[in-house]
Write a protein that holds these residues in place. Structure first.
Motif, mmCIF file in Angstrom:
data_model
loop_
_atom_site.group_PDB
_atom_site.id
_atom_site.type_symbol
_atom_site.label_atom_id
_atom_site.label_comp_id
_atom_site.label_asym_id
_atom_site.label_seq_id
_atom_site.Cartn_x
_atom_site.Cartn_y
_atom_site.Cartn_z
ATOM 1 N N ASP A 194 38.930 -21.562 34.409
ATOM 2 C CA ASP A 194 38.295 -21.273 35.692
ATOM 3 C C ASP A 194 36.866 -21.801 35.728
ATOM 4 N N ARG A 195 36.148 -21.645 34.627
ATOM 5 C CA ARG A 195 34.762 -22.142 34.593
ATOM 6 C C ARG A 195 34.730 -23.663 34.738
ATOM 7 N N GLU A 198 35.307 -24.808 38.307
ATOM 8 C CA GLU A 198 34.109 -24.669 39.152
ATOM 9 C C GLU A 198 33.158 -25.838 38.929
ATOM 10 N N PRO A 201 35.594 -29.570 40.249
ATOM 11 C CA PRO A 201 36.678 -29.270 41.200
ATOM 12 C C PRO A 201 37.648 -30.433 41.373
#
Length: 301
Positions: A194-195, A198, A201
């Motif tokens: 997830d990091r 971010e 993208p």
């Protein structure tokens, strides 16, 4: 001469300094008076017996896979080195010693210290091999897990210099170091995928796992499969279908050495900062490597 050997697998205390005969160079080999010998995690694994398959040692064994030194004898057929030359490379038969043999070596630039030259062969070759295996191109985005370690830091610098966008993971205390190498930094551990999403993208084009820490599932999730994901650190790769790049003698070439040494002189890469210890402190050096966070250690005969 003095050399470090071990006659049985076990704790660092099995390492001992002994007196032995100087090795004589064979055809295509040079003998060097060792000025610095790198200590690497592979040395620790071999000494501990973790790679022995449960078999005991048949004979005492030497350690050390990278050295720098001064040529003091040459074997038949050697035309690219002479007595008195400063060189660095991969030793044959161990480098934790006052003298070592080498078949693959390159001239040590005057601008590099003995210690700096001695810490480039193993980590540098692994970094080059990994990047080549991923077949990455300028403009692509590369995730490097373990970007503050010896291999990861060199891979990061090479990739950045070659025009890649690099996202590098490290422990919280080393994030500034990763940023200084030219990468975007983030911590490893739970939530890594997830990091990274971010931060990138658009996705990542390739992943190099240089540290383990269970990052391969996140790497696979980010890539949508195992394509262009490699590791040099996590044996879970064999169950996940990810290539484990262990390397071999065919990867250890004078061309790779010259490229690394020249890149260091030009400032494209900075060798790992070495910490020197005496040859008779080999056991303490292994203890520090086992504990982690010791940086790069070299033994000085």
């Amino acid at each position: 001469m003095r050399a470090v050997i071990f006659a049985e697998y076990g704790a660092p205390s099995v390492l001992e300094v002994v007196e032995t005969e100087r090795p004589e160079p064979g055809p295509g080999q040079v003998r060097v008076a060792v000025r610095a010998a790198g200590v690497n995690p592979i040395d620790v694994k071999l000494r501990s017996g973790i790679m022995s398959g449960g078999e005991s040692l048949a004979a005492p064994r030497a350690l050390g896979f990278e050295v720098s030194g001064v040529v003091d004898a040459v074997g038949d057929g050697v035309a690219d080195a002479a007595v008195g030359d400063a060189v660095a490379g991969w030793p044959v038969g161990g480098g934790y010693a006052e003298y070592a043999l080498m078949s693959v070596y390159a001239a040590k630039p005057d601008a590099l210290t003995w210690e700096q030259a001695a810490v480039l062969p193993v980590a540098g070759e692994a970094a080059v091999r990994s990047l080549r295996a991923l077949k990455i191109d300028r403009g692509e985005t590369l995730l490097i897990n373990g970007a503050s370690g010896a291999v990861g830091a060199l891979a990061t610098q090479i990739a950045v210099a070659d025009g890649l966008t690099v996202i590098g993971t490290a422990g919280a205390a080393n994030l500034d170091r990763v940023r200084a190498l030219g990468a975007t930094a983030t911590t490893y551990g739970p939530g890594l995928a997830d990091r990274v999403r971010e931060l990138a993208p658009q996705g990542v084009d390739a992943v190099l796992d240089a540290a383990g820490h269970g990052a391969l599932p996140d790497a696979i999730a980010l890539r949508g499969g195992v394509d262009r994901v490699v590791t040099i650190a996590d044996p879970a790769a064999f169950d996940l279908g990810v290539p484990f790049l262990s390397g071999g003698p065919e990867d250890q070439t004078a061309e790779v050495l010259r490229t690394l040494l020249e890149a260091a002189v030009q400032g494209r890469i900075t060798p790992p900062a070495p910490h020197g210890m005496a040859l008779d402190q080999a056991a303490q050096a292994h203890e520090r490597v086992e504990k982690g966070g010791a940086g790069k250690i070299v033994l000085i005969p």
